[in-house]
Design an enzyme around this catalytic site. Structure first.
Site, short mmCIF file in Angstrom:
data_model
loop_
_atom_site.label_atom_id
_atom_site.label_comp_id
_atom_site.label_asym_id
_atom_site.label_seq_id
_atom_site.Cartn_x
_atom_site.Cartn_y
_atom_site.Cartn_z
CD GLU A 1 -2.81 -1.40 2.35
OE1 GLU A 1 -2.50 -0.31 3.37
OE2 GLU A 1 -3.24 -2.18 2.63
CG ASP B 1 -3.25 8.61 8.43
OD1 ASP B 1 -3.34 7.18 8.36
OD2 ASP B 1 -3.51 8.90 7.52
#
Lengths: 266, 418
Positions: free
Chosen positions: A52, A63
Site C-alpha cells: 500500500e 491517521d
C-alpha cells in the site's frame, strides 16, 4: 491479468488456516524520496505480498500521529501526486512484481481528475486504490472507472459497522475488504482487541472477497494472530516508526522479516 | 414568543428539496468520511428528524432559547450608521446580544440537547476557531451536565486567549492542536480523530454548516431561528420598518450565521442575499479565506466530509488561509452556500482585513456597538454596497457576535490615540 486478479492471486497464495498475506503500508517520499523506494524494495525482499503506497495529504484525518508526521514530512520533501505515481513506476522498473494499491485521501485524486488519475496509475503499475474518506455511498464514479480499468477499489469496514454496512461494503469492495480492527486512527497498539475474531468471522461469512485486517498490527506475534483469522495483515505505523530511527533501513528490513514470518506461519 | 423552531420544516426549499436523501445540495455536500463514522452519521440523521417532530424536545429547546439564551434577539435600527452613509435604512440583527455573545449558542444548545435527550450520549467534542463555538459548546455542556472537550489550534489559542479562559471556567477541557496550520481546519481534524476513537459515547458538536451530512442541514435548521426572527421583526412595524429588507448581508466563514439568516428569506425573491467572505490581505496576496473569489485556488474539492469550494494548491493539498478574524479563517465553505451561489440566489463578495477593521471602528463610533471581527466583515463591506442601492432601500445586517474577544487583535492593529 487485471489489477483485481493480481491482488486476489497474491492474497490467495498465502491463504491458509494459520497463514495470510503480509501487506505493508509505506508513505512515498518518507524519510526521503530515494529512501522510501529503497525501503519498499527491502520489504519486497523480506516477504511482502502486496504494497500500500501512501500518497501524502495535508489533512489526514484518519491517521494517528506517526503517519501524520511521516506524510507531513513527505509533503515538506516536495512530494506531489505525480511523484508518488513515479515511485511505483520506479519500483516496477526495479523488478518488484507484488501488487500495488495507492492509498490516498480523496481530494488529491479528485483534484487530479479521477479518470486521469486511474489512467496514470495503471501506467505506473498500480493495481488498486484504498481511499479512507470515500465510503461506497460516495464511490460510485470512482468504482465504475476502476471496473473499466480492471483495478480494485477497496472499501473499509470498522467495528462500528452495522449488518447493513457489512453487506453493502462486502458486495461493493473489490480486491479485498479492509477491516479496521479498532475504533480510532492508524497507529501501533499493544494488543489486538478481543472481539477481532468474531468481527472477522462476521465479515467473512458474508463474502468470498478476502478480508484483510489493519490498524494496530505492529509485530510478528500480532501478524500471526491476524493470520489465524483473516486473509491479510496490514502494517503501517510500526514500519514508519522503524524507518524513522538512525538505522532506519535495517530496522525496516528486520521488522518486515518478522512480520512476514508471523503472517506466513513460520 | 415561543415559536423559535416551529417553522423549521415550513421554510422549506427553493424549488426542490435540499439536501436530498444522500445529503447533497445539488453537486455539493455528501458524506466523505471514514467508514467508522457512517453509523454515527446515520444515527444523527435519525435523531435530527425525531427531535424536530418531538413536541417535548421542541418545547424544551424553545424554552431554553427564550429564558436562557435571551431570544428573540433585538432588531436595532442603526440610525447613525444610516446617516453616515446617507443611503438606505440599515437594521442590525443583534446576535451579539445572545448569551455567550454570538449566534453559535443556537446550534450548540440545540445539538447538545438533542444528543442528551434522544441519544443519551454524555460526552461532546468540538472544534473552535474564534473560540465562540467552543464557548457556546462549553456553556451548553455546563447547563446540561455533559463532558466537554474542545480542540483549538495553537495560533487561535494565542489570538483568542480570553475565550480559552472562558471555556476552562465553564468546565471544558481545551486541547491545543499544534499540527498543520494550527488553526480551525486542524482543530476539526483533531476533533474528528477523537470522534472516530470514542464514537460509541461521544457526539461531535460541529459548529458550522459544513462537514458531512447531516451537519450542514442540522446546523442550518438550528440557526435559521436568526432569519425567522429577523424576518418577522422586519415585517412588524412595531419592531422594524414594516417591510422585507431589500438586501440581507452576513459574513461567511463556514457559513452558519449566514445560512441561518438567509434560509427564511430564500423564498422571498425580492430580497437580495449577500455573503461576505474574508479577503485577508487581498486576493492577489493568496493570504485570505475567500473561497469564491479566488478562481485559481478556490476550486471544487472535498474537505472534512463535504464537497464544496476549497482553497487548495495545484496538487489538491489544502491551502493555508489567512484572516484577521479567526472565525472566518477556513479553507472551505458550507455546501448550501455553493448551491445558492450557483443558482444565483445569493451573491458572495469579500472584505479585506483592512476594510473589516474600518467596519469595526465605524460601528463602535456610530452605534456604540463593538462587533466581533467576523461580523465586522459584513459592516466593512457596506461601503461597496452603497453605489448599488437607493435611499429608499432597507438593508439588514447580521451582527453575528460581539467583539470583546477581539480587543487584543484590534489593539495591535490600531495605533494608540487613534
Amino acid at each position: 491479468m487485471t489489477g483485481v486478479e493480481r491482488i486476489r492471486s497474491a492474497i490467495a497464495n498465502r491463504q491458509g488456516d494459520t497463514t495470510a498475506a503480509f501487506m505493508p503500508y509505506f508513505p512515498s517520499g518518507f524519510p526521503s524520496r530515494p529512501e522510501s523506494v529503497a525501503m519498499m524494495r527491502s520489504m519486497a525482499d523480506a516477504g511482502a505480498d502486496l504494497f500500500e503506497i501512501g500518497f501524502p495529504f495535508s489533512d489526514p484525518l484518519a491517521d494517528g500521529p506517526t503517519i501524520q508526521a511521516a506524510t507531513h514530512r513527505a509533503l515538506l520533501n516536495g512530494m506531489k501526486t505525480r511523484d508518488c505515481l513515479d515511485i511505483a513506476k520506479e519500483l516496477r522498473d526495479a523488478g518488484i512484481t507484488q501488487p500495488f494499491c495507492a492509498m490516498s485521501y480523496y481530494n488529491p485524486i479528485f483534484n487530479y481528475g479521477p479518470d486521469r488519475f486511474i489512467e496514470d496509475a495503471v501506467r505506473a503499475g498500480f493495481d488498486g486504490f484504498i481511499i479512507p474518506d470515500l465510503p461506497p455511498d460516495e464511490g460510485q464514479e470512482m468504482e465504475e472507472a476502476c471496473r473499466e480499468a480492471g483495478l480494485a477499489l477497496v472499501y473499509l469496514l470498522a467495528p462500528s459497522s452495522s449488518r447493513e454496512r457489512i453487506e453493502l461494503v462486502t458486495s461493493r469492495s473489490t480486491g479485498f475488504v479492509y477491516l479496521v480492527s479498532v475504533l480510532g486512527t492508524t497507529g501501533a497498539r499493544a494488543s489486538l482487541p478481543d472481539y477481532l475474531t468474531d468481527l472477522v468471522a462476521q465479515v467473512r461469512a458474508d463474502t468470498d472477497t478476502p478480508v484483510c485486517v489493519g490498524f494496530g498490527v505492529s509485530n510478528g506475534v500480532q501478524a500471526a494472530q491476524v493470520a489465524s483469522i483473516a486473509d491479510g495483515a496490514i502494517v503501517g505505523s510500526a514500519l514508519v516508526k522503524a524507518a524513522d530511527g538512525p538505522d532506519g533501513a535495517d530496522a525496516v528490513k528486520s521488522l518486515a522479516r518478522e512480520l512476514a514470518r508471523g503472517a506466513h506461519g513460520h | 414568543m415561543v415559536d423559535q423552531i416551529d417553522a423549521i420544516f415550513q421554510a422549506d426549499d427553493y424549488g426542490v428539496h435540499y439536501p436530498d436523501s444522500r445529503g447533497r445540495f445539488g453537486p455539493y455536500g455528501g458524506k466523505y468520511v471514514p467508514e467508522t463514522l457512517i453509523p454515527a452519521l446515520e444515527e444523527l440523521e435519525d435523531i435530527h428528524a425525531t427531535a424536530m417532530q418531538d413536541e417535548d424536545f421542541r418545547t424544551e429547546l424553545n424554552s431554553l432559547l427564550e429564558t436562557y439564551v435571551g431570544r428573540p434577539t433585538p432588531l436595532t435600527h442603526a440610525r447613525r450608521l444610516t446617516e453616515h452613509f446617507g443611503g438606505p435604512e440599515i437594521y442590525l440583527k443583534r446576535e451579539d446580544l445572545a448569551h455567550t455573545g454570538a449566534h453559535k449558542i443556537n446550534n450548540a444548545l440545540g445539538q447538545a440537547l438533542m444528543v442528551k435527550r434522544i441519544l443519551g450520549k454524555n460526552r461532546v467534542v468540538a472544534e473552535t476557531g474564534a473560540g465562540q463555538h467552543g464557548v457556546a459548546t462549553a456553556t451548553a455542556c455546563a447547563l446540561l451536565d455533559m463532558e466537554c472537550v474542545v480542540y483549538m489550534g495553537s495560533v487561535d489559542m494565542a489570538r483568542q486567549a480570553p475565550n480559552v479562559f472562558r471555556m476552562r471556567l465553564l468546565g471544558a477541557d481545551v486541547r491545543e492542536v499544534s499540527s498543520g496550520s494550527q488553526t480551525l481546519k486542524d482543530a476539526i481534524n483533531e476533533a474528528i480523530r477523537d470522534w472516530v476513537t470514542n464514537v460509541p459515547d461521544t457526539h461531535y458538536l460541529l459548529g458550522s454548516a459544513l462537514g458531512p451530512h447531516p451537519f450542514p442541514v442540522m446546523v442550518r435548521n438550528l440557526q435559521s431561528v436568526i432569519g425567522r426572527e429577523a424576518r418577522r421583526q422586519m415585517l412588524d412595524p412595531s419592531t422594524g420598518p414594516g417591510q422585507l429588507p431589500d438586501v440581507v448581508v452576513a459574513c461567511v466563514g463556514g457559513g452558519s450565521n449566514a445560512i441561518g439568516m438567509f434560509y427564511p428569506f430564500v423564498m422571498d425573491p425580492g430580497v437580495r442575499l449577500v455573503g461576505v467572505e474574508a479577503g485577508g490581505r487581498g486576493i492577489d496576496s493568496h493570504e485570505h479565506a475567500a473561497r469564491f473569489a479566488d478562481p485559481k485556488m478556490g476550486r471544487l474539492g472535498v474537505l472534512h466530509g463535504t464537497r464544496s469550494y476549497v482553497l487548495q494548491d495545484e496538487d489538491g493539498q489544502i491551502a493555508l488561509t489567512h484572516s484577521i478574524s479567526a472565525g472566518l479563517d477556513y479553507a472551505s465553505v458550507g455546501p448550501e452556500h455553493a448551491l445558492l451561489r450557483d443558482r444565483e440566489r445569493a451573491e458572495y463578495f469579500y472584505c479585506t482585513d483592512e476594510q473589516a477593521l474600518a467596519g469595526f471602528e465605524l460601528l463602535c463610533r456610530q452605534e456604540g456597538i463593538i462587533p466581533a471581527l467576523e461580523s465586522a466583515h459584513a459592516v466593512g463591506w457596506l461601503p461597496e454596497l452603497m453605489s448599488d442601492v437607493s435611499s429608499d432601500d432597507v438593508v439588514l445586517v447580521s451582527l453575528s457576535g460581539r467583539g470583546d474577544k477581539d480587543l487584543d487583535t484590534v489593539m495591535a492593529e490600531l495605533s494608540p490615540g487613534h
